[in-house]
Design a protein around this motif. Structure first.
Motif, PDB file in Angstrom:
ATOM      1  N   PRO A 120       0.840  -1.199   0.000  1.00 36.82           N
ATOM      2  CA  PRO A 120       0.000   0.000   0.000  1.00 36.82           C
ATOM      3  C   PRO A 120       0.879   1.254   0.000  1.00 36.82           C
ATOM      4  O   PRO A 120       1.952   1.256   0.596  1.00 36.82           O
ATOM      5  CB  PRO A 120      -0.786  -0.100   1.317  1.00 36.82           C
ATOM      6  CG  PRO A 120      -0.663  -1.516   1.744  1.00 36.82           C
ATOM      7  CD  PRO A 120       0.601  -2.050   1.153  1.00 36.82           C
ATOM      8  N   PRO A 121       0.446   2.337  -0.663  1.00 36.61           N
ATOM      9  CA  PRO A 121       1.274   3.545  -0.775  1.00 36.61           C
ATOM     10  C   PRO A 121       1.709   4.103   0.587  1.00 36.61           C
ATOM     11  O   PRO A 121       2.848   4.512   0.733  1.00 36.61           O
ATOM     12  CB  PRO A 121       0.370   4.536  -1.501  1.00 36.61           C
ATOM     13  CG  PRO A 121      -0.664   3.710  -2.181  1.00 36.61           C
ATOM     14  CD  PRO A 121      -0.805   2.454  -1.378  1.00 36.61           C
ATOM     15  N   GLN A 122       0.823   4.098   1.566  1.00 39.75           N
ATOM     16  CA  GLN A 122       1.190   4.663   2.876  1.00 39.75           C
ATOM     17  C   GLN A 122       2.300   3.832   3.523  1.00 39.75           C
ATOM     18  O   GLN A 122       3.227   4.386   4.113  1.00 39.75           O
ATOM     19  CB  GLN A 122      -0.033   4.728   3.785  1.00 39.75           C
ATOM     20  CG  GLN A 122       0.252   5.431   5.102  1.00 39.75           C
ATOM     21  CD  GLN A 122      -0.976   5.553   5.973  1.00 39.75           C
ATOM     22  OE1 GLN A 122      -2.035   5.053   5.612  1.00 39.75           O
ATOM     23  NE2 GLN A 122      -0.841   6.191   7.103  1.00 39.75           N
ATOM     24  N   LEU A 123       2.220   2.503   3.394  1.00 35.49           N
ATOM     25  CA  LEU A 123       3.256   1.649   3.955  1.00 35.49           C
ATOM     26  C   LEU A 123       4.577   1.871   3.223  1.00 35.49           C
ATOM     27  O   LEU A 123       5.632   1.938   3.850  1.00 35.49           O
ATOM     28  CB  LEU A 123       2.843   0.180   3.861  1.00 35.49           C
ATOM     29  CG  LEU A 123       3.865  -0.835   4.372  1.00 35.49           C
ATOM     30  CD1 LEU A 123       4.219  -0.576   5.828  1.00 35.49           C
ATOM     31  CD2 LEU A 123       3.329  -2.242   4.201  1.00 35.49           C
ATOM     32  N   ALA A 124       4.516   2.020   1.924  1.00 37.88           N
ATOM     33  CA  ALA A 124       5.737   2.267   1.146  1.00 37.88           C
ATOM     34  C   ALA A 124       6.381   3.579   1.576  1.00 37.88           C
ATOM     35  O   ALA A 124       7.601   3.650   1.753  1.00 37.88           O
ATOM     36  CB  ALA A 124       5.412   2.294  -0.345  1.00 37.88           C
TER      37      ALA A 124
END
Length: 60
Positions: free
Chosen positions: A23-27
């Motif tokens: 997910p973008p936030q985790l990345a």
């Protein structure tokens, strides 16, 4: 009889769970953590260099 290679499995059904897109936030969090780790290592190395330049403390 000509030997043939077996058909490879369908990777969409056999892909390991960690192959799912991040997910973008985790990345973003992972990138930020790596950046902060790099800064921390740099600071520790700078402190080590400065300590080497200090004269020995009295009594040592």
């Amino acid at each position: 009889m000509t030997p043939t290679r077996p058909t490879p499995p369908d990777t969409s059904k056999t892909a390991p769970p960690h192959a799912v897109a991040t997910p973008p936030q985790l990345a973003e969090t992972m990138v930020e953590n790596a950046r902060l780790r790099t800064i921390a290592i740099t600071v520790m190395l700078e402190i080590a260099v400065l300590r080497e330049r200090l004269p020995p403390a009295p009594g040592e």
